[in-house]
Design a protein around this motif. Structure first.
Motif, PDB file in Angstrom:
ATOM      1  N   UNK A 298       8.625  -4.971   8.840  1.00 57.25           N
ATOM      2  CA  UNK A 298       9.404  -4.034   8.025  1.00 57.25           C
ATOM      3  C   UNK A 298       9.357  -2.631   8.631  1.00 57.25           C
ATOM      4  N   UNK A 299       8.185  -2.214   9.062  1.00 58.84           N
ATOM      5  CA  UNK A 299       8.071  -0.880   9.658  1.00 58.84           C
ATOM      6  C   UNK A 299       8.883  -0.773  10.948  1.00 58.84           C
ATOM      7  N   UNK A 300       8.856  -1.833  11.750  1.00 55.45           N
ATOM      8  CA  UNK A 300       9.639  -1.805  12.992  1.00 55.45           C
ATOM      9  C   UNK A 300      11.137  -1.761  12.693  1.00 55.45           C
ATOM     10  N   UNK A 301      11.586  -2.548  11.712  1.00 58.10           N
ATOM     11  CA  UNK A 301      13.003  -2.544  11.343  1.00 58.10           C
ATOM     12  C   UNK A 301      13.422  -1.196  10.772  1.00 58.10           C
ATOM     13  N   UNK A 305      16.482   1.207  12.138  1.00 61.15           N
ATOM     14  CA  UNK A 305      17.575   1.672  11.280  1.00 61.15           C
ATOM     15  C   UNK A 305      17.607   3.187  11.185  1.00 61.15           C
ATOM     16  N   UNK A 306      16.452   3.806  11.193  1.00 58.68           N
ATOM     17  CA  UNK A 306      16.407   5.270  11.110  1.00 58.68           C
ATOM     18  C   UNK A 306      17.041   5.908  12.336  1.00 58.68           C
ATOM     19  N   UNK A 307      16.682   5.380  13.524  1.00 65.12           N
ATOM     20  CA  UNK A 307      17.269   5.932  14.748  1.00 65.12           C
ATOM     21  C   UNK A 307      18.765   5.655  14.846  1.00 65.12           C
ATOM     22  N   UNK A 367      25.512   8.775   0.513  1.00 63.68           N
ATOM     23  CA  UNK A 367      24.407   8.504   1.457  1.00 63.68           C
ATOM     24  C   UNK A 367      24.893   8.734   2.879  1.00 63.68           C
ATOM     25  N   UNK A 368      24.879   9.997   3.305  1.00 61.21           N
ATOM     26  CA  UNK A 368      25.321  10.368   4.639  1.00 61.21           C
ATOM     27  C   UNK A 368      24.174  10.862   5.525  1.00 61.21           C
ATOM     28  N   UNK A 369      23.061  11.244   4.917  1.00 62.04           N
ATOM     29  CA  UNK A 369      21.900  11.740   5.670  1.00 62.04           C
ATOM     30  C   UNK A 369      20.624  11.048   5.196  1.00 62.04           C
ATOM     31  N   UNK A 370      19.578  11.220   5.974  1.00 68.60           N
ATOM     32  CA  UNK A 370      18.293  10.616   5.620  1.00 68.60           C
ATOM     33  C   UNK A 370      17.755  11.192   4.323  1.00 68.60           C
TER      34      UNK A 370
END
Length: 392
Positions: A298-301, A305-307, A367-370
């Motif tokens: 989950x952390x790797x995924x 997705x964040x990048x 939802x356009x930004x983190x």
């Protein structure tokens, strides 16, 4: 207990045992050579053991003789006596006890030459074939001597001592065919008296009154002044003690048990450092915590997705999970309920407006930004808390 000891002994290597033995040997040597000793009491007028001179000192006081204990370096006595130029002779008595003979300092000889007397009781001379116990007739009675040492032997086998060659007249005051037991040396107007044993009038000879009386005759008589050197045995008056302690703190500490405590402390610290603050034994590695593969995935995924900025995918996956959880909390079973059913049940159970769920159920436009995703997740957390409070 035996099992623990067996485990420790098996865990120690040969090198570790050598380290422990070495540290123990250092500690033992420190105790033997640096521990306080009572040998300084030998020959002291304060000593009440058989080697002390407390009995003879009391005997001299009973005779009315002016005798005092000197608790300063001898230089202070000689300097004050030379300045005073007193017509009354003075005697300085030194009892070495178990220590070996010492050479006489020049300033002490100069003081003797002014007409004073120095009496030295020590293990002087060489060991001879004389019997250890011997009795000798003196004007004070029969004196008992316990030594085989003699000064300036009368036999032709041994030459006279170099420090007696300048003696005038017959220097032997008391002796036998093996040599001199008591020797008198003339130095100017004064004299130096040497005795081959430090125990001529020790407490062990209280049953031999002649020994006490004979030493009293050697040191002088009224109105002679007699000083008994107690500084030699470690006794110091307040002024001398303060001066020497202030002047040489390191020397003071090395002459006290404080040094032994410091050495023992270093040994203990060394053992703790070597043991690394753990009991002796085999090193046990710390096991690594079990890996949670799901959490790692989950952390790797999430990092990928964040990048990539895939906020829509995040909204779709998390949104469906949150809707399913909300449906279960509202008591709706079966397949996924529509949004209108969710908002109706939300209003009935919480008493809040159904429009509170509207931005959570359709967030794609916002939802356009983190930071928007984090705010959206925080709102879902608040919805869970509201339902928990309403049900409780």
């Amino acid at each position: 207990m035996n099992l623990v000891g067996k485990d420790i002994s098996q865990g120690l290597s040969k090198r570790q045992w050598m380290w422990i033995a070495g540290l123990f040997l250092v500690l033992l040597l420190g105790i033997l050579f640096l521990a306080p000793t009572n040998r300084l009491m030998d020959g002291s007028s304060y000593g009440r053991s058989p080697d002390g001179y407390a009995g003879w000192y009391a005997y001299m006081q009973q005779q009315g003789v002016t005798i005092e204990r000197w608790q300063q370096p001898y230089r202070n006595l000689t300097a004050s006596e030379l300045r005073s130029n007193s017509p009354t002779p003075a005697t300085f008595l030194q009892v070495y006890g178990e220590r070996s003979d010492k050479s006489i300092p020049s300033d002490l000889i100069a003081w003797v030459s002014q007409g004073n007397r120095l009496v030295i009781l020590a293990q002087q001379g060489k060991a001879t074939e004389a019997p250890f116990w011997s009795s000798h007739a003196t004007p004070a009675g029969t004196v008992k001597i316990a030594t085989t040492r003699r000064l300036r032997p009368r036999s032709g086998d041994s030459p006279p001592r170099e420090d007696l060659k300048e003696a005038l007249g017959n220097p032997v005051v008391l002796g036998d065919r093996y040599g001199g037991i008591v020797i008198r040396e003339r130095r100017g107007k004064g004299e130096i008296i040497r005795v081959t044993t430090p125990y001529l009038a020790a407490n062990a000879y209280q049953d031999q009154p002649a020994n006490y009386a004979y030493l009293a005759q050697l040191v002088g008589k009224k109105p002679d002044r007699i000083w008994m050197d107690e500084y030699l045995h470690g006794y110091k008056d307040a002024v001398t003690r303060e001066k020497e302690t202030r002047g040489d703190l390191i020397g003071y500490l090395t002459s006290t048990p404080f040094l032994l405590v410091v050495i023992q402390g270093f040994v203990v610290v060394g053992i703790l450092v070597y043991a690394k603050n753990r009991r002796f034994g085999a090193v046990r590695p710390i096991p690594n915590p079990p890996v949670n593969n799901s959490q790692v995935y989950i952390q790797a995924m999430a990092g990928v997705l964040q990048k990539a900025g895939s906020y829509e995918f995040v909204e779709q996956v998390i949104g469906n999970a949150e809707k399913a959880h909300l449906q279960r909390q509202l008591g709706l079973s079966g397949e996924m309920a529509n949004e209108q059913e969710l908002m109706t049940m939300w209003q009935n159970q919480t008493g809040r407006s159904p429009t509170d769920l509207q931005p959570l159920l359709h967030p794609r436009a916002s939802l356009k930004r983190e930071s928007d995703v984090l705010f959206w997740l925080q709102k879902w957390s608040q919805v869970r808390k509201m339902l928990d409070r309403s049900r409780s």
